[in-house]
Design a protein around this motif. Sequence first.
Motif, mmCIF file in Angstrom:
data_model
loop_
_atom_site.group_PDB
_atom_site.id
_atom_site.type_symbol
_atom_site.label_atom_id
_atom_site.label_comp_id
_atom_site.label_asym_id
_atom_site.label_seq_id
_atom_site.Cartn_x
_atom_site.Cartn_y
_atom_site.Cartn_z
ATOM 1 N N ALA A 1 6.581 1.182 -0.953
ATOM 2 C CA ALA A 1 7.596 0.309 -1.559
ATOM 3 C C ALA A 1 8.914 0.427 -0.799
ATOM 4 O O ALA A 1 9.611 -0.573 -0.572
ATOM 5 N N GLU B 1 8.604 -1.673 2.258
ATOM 6 C CA GLU B 1 8.600 -3.110 1.922
ATOM 7 C C GLU B 1 10.013 -3.614 1.640
ATOM 8 O O GLU B 1 10.404 -4.679 2.077
ATOM 9 N N ALA C 1 13.143 -0.894 -4.997
ATOM 10 C CA ALA C 1 11.950 -0.214 -4.464
ATOM 11 C C ALA C 1 11.231 0.573 -5.553
ATOM 12 O O ALA C 1 9.996 0.635 -5.554
ATOM 13 N N VAL D 1 9.185 -1.982 -7.329
ATOM 14 C CA VAL D 1 8.008 -2.361 -6.528
ATOM 15 C C VAL D 1 6.956 -1.254 -6.598
ATOM 16 O O VAL D 1 5.761 -1.511 -6.776
ATOM 17 N N ALA D 2 7.401 -0.012 -6.478
ATOM 18 C CA ALA D 2 6.465 1.115 -6.531
ATOM 19 C C ALA D 2 5.778 1.188 -7.899
ATOM 20 O O ALA D 2 4.578 1.466 -7.989
ATOM 21 N N LYS E 1 2.923 -1.047 -8.044
ATOM 22 C CA LYS E 1 1.778 -0.547 -7.266
ATOM 23 C C LYS E 1 1.025 0.535 -8.040
ATOM 24 O O LYS E 1 -0.194 0.673 -7.921
#
Length: 153
Positions: free
Chosen positions: A89, A92, A144, A147-148, A151
């Motif tokens: 993340a 990204e 981030a 985003v993580a 995931k």
Amino acid sequence: MPTFTLKINNKSHTVEADMDTPLLWVLRDQIDLVGTKYGCGIGQCGACNIHVNGNVMRSCLLQVSQAEGMDITTIEGLSENGDHPVQKAWKEVDVPQCGYCQAGQIMTASAFLNNNPSPSELEIRNAMNGNICRCAAYNSIEEAVKVASKKIS
Ligand code: FES
Ligand code: FES
């Protein structure tokens, strides 16, 4: 000088140090795990954060004598190839600026998401609050972590 046996990143290391030597110095100067950074040395910045028995801790505040028998993970041991979801993340979102605080940020975020894989924005902000970024990349860090969490969860 006393001898200590430490379990770091699933490997055993025997070191000699004064009882009250901060673990941070042992990691960096004796075991060459220099991903963990020195920022303030007084528990205020989070640059030195590691995992101890799965919880995030300031390695500048932990004495080497207290670390024996604990399961210690540094940024180098978080994943084999930098492919932990938090590290992915981070790439990204392209979080790092100077990079100095980033290992500590990632160690905080990864321990946090282990305990709370689907956090709210406020929970993310509170969890990351103790990690200072002198480049003020706070918005990217928060993004981030989001985003993580997608995931992971
Ligand atoms: Fe440990 Fe700043 S160096 S908190
Ligand atoms: Fe520079 Fe955080 S990226 S201190």
